[in-house]
Design an enzyme around this catalytic site. Structure first.
Site, mmCIF file in Angstrom:
data_model
loop_
_atom_site.group_PDB
_atom_site.id
_atom_site.type_symbol
_atom_site.label_atom_id
_atom_site.label_comp_id
_atom_site.label_asym_id
_atom_site.label_seq_id
_atom_site.Cartn_x
_atom_site.Cartn_y
_atom_site.Cartn_z
ATOM 1 N N SER A 158 2.471 -9.704 7.154
ATOM 2 C CA SER A 158 3.838 -10.148 6.893
ATOM 3 C C SER A 158 4.811 -9.067 7.345
ATOM 4 C CB SER A 158 4.037 -10.403 5.395
ATOM 5 O OG SER A 158 5.412 -10.527 5.063
ATOM 6 N N TYR A 213 1.956 -8.923 -3.293
ATOM 7 C CA TYR A 213 1.847 -9.556 -1.980
ATOM 8 C C TYR A 213 2.150 -8.570 -0.866
ATOM 9 C CZ TYR A 213 2.926 -12.911 1.780
ATOM 10 O OH TYR A 213 2.972 -13.615 2.956
#
Length: 253
Positions: free
Chosen positions: A141, A154
């Site tokens: 990400s 995350y």
């Protein structure tokens, strides 16, 4: 076709980036093992592939379960003879800072995102080596590089994936196994929608995220899938250990 004669395993292929990538891989000639814990999502992906004339089989599995990968690897190798591509797109987030994230949530996010990549790579690599090489794609990400608020587990897990990608690329280069990471920006997926739903004002959050991209919009799963196809195919034959940003200019700004 870029993947004619090849086979691929895609985890998280029941929706989002995983589904779009599985559909594109199949359209480019690959036979697909479609893996997701959502049985209906996996079946829908397989049905779409079959309707377009492709070959795919659905597997319902939690990628973090230690026993989940081996039966899929055995099926693909036994039925189609080889494993050429592994794309680990399964993952989720729980939101929260280090202070507010519960231990079980922290562990679950790492188990799915990092463990689910490690376990499936561990299972697939011997088959790839036997086939003379292959391509492994991880999904990180932009937040792993840029940072972010309120999503500590995350973001930390996606950062760990970048390090795992690099070390696997070095460890298995001699086996002609290339390992690369996709680094998407905010992409219009169910995962993004769930994350925004955790905010006090999801519409305002979506607008802030849209504006954060230099291109002024949120990305699509098809745009990430096309980058995945590049990393999965021989077009990227001299590319390993890299992080390919598909982020609309998020990291540039």
């Amino acid at each position: 076709m870029k993947l004619a004669g090849k086979t691929a395993i895609v985890t998280g292929a029941g929706s989002g980036i995983g589904r779009a990538s599985a559909l594109l891989f199949a359209a480019e000639g690959a036979k697909l093992a479609v893996v997701d814990r959502d049985a209906a999502g996996a079946a829908a992906t397989v049905a779409s592939i079959a309707a377009a004339g492709g070959v795919a089989k659905a597997f319902v599995a939690d990628v973090a379960a230690p026993e989940a990968a081996a039966p899929v690897v055995d099926y693909v190798r036994g039925t189609w003879g080889r494993i050429d591509i592994l794309m680990c797109a399964a993952g989720f987030s729980c939101g929260g800072t280090v202070e507010t994230t519960a231990l079980e949530d922290w562990n679950a996010v790492f188990a799915a995102n990092v463990g689910g990549t490690w376990l499936w790579a561990k299972a697939a690599i011997p088959a790839m080596r036997a086939a003379g090489g292959g391509a492994i794609l991880t999904v990180s990400s932009q937040l792993a590089l840029a940072g972010g608020r309120g999503n500590s587990a995350y973001i930390a897990a996606k950062g760990a994936l970048l390090s795992l990608t690099r070390t696997m690329a070095l460890d298995f280069a001699a086996d002609k196994i290339r390992v690369n990471a996709l680094v998407p920006g905010a992409i219009d997926t169910p995962l993004l929608a769930r994350g925004m739903a955790r905010s006090a004002d999801p519409a305002a959050m979506r607008e802030r995220v849209r504006q954060r991209h230099a291109l002024g919009r949120i990305g699509t799963v098809d745009e990430v899938a096309r980058a995945a196809l590049f990393l999965a195919s021989d077009d990227s034959s001299f590319t390993t250990g890299t992080a390919l940003a598909v982020d609309g200019g998020w990291l540039a700004g």
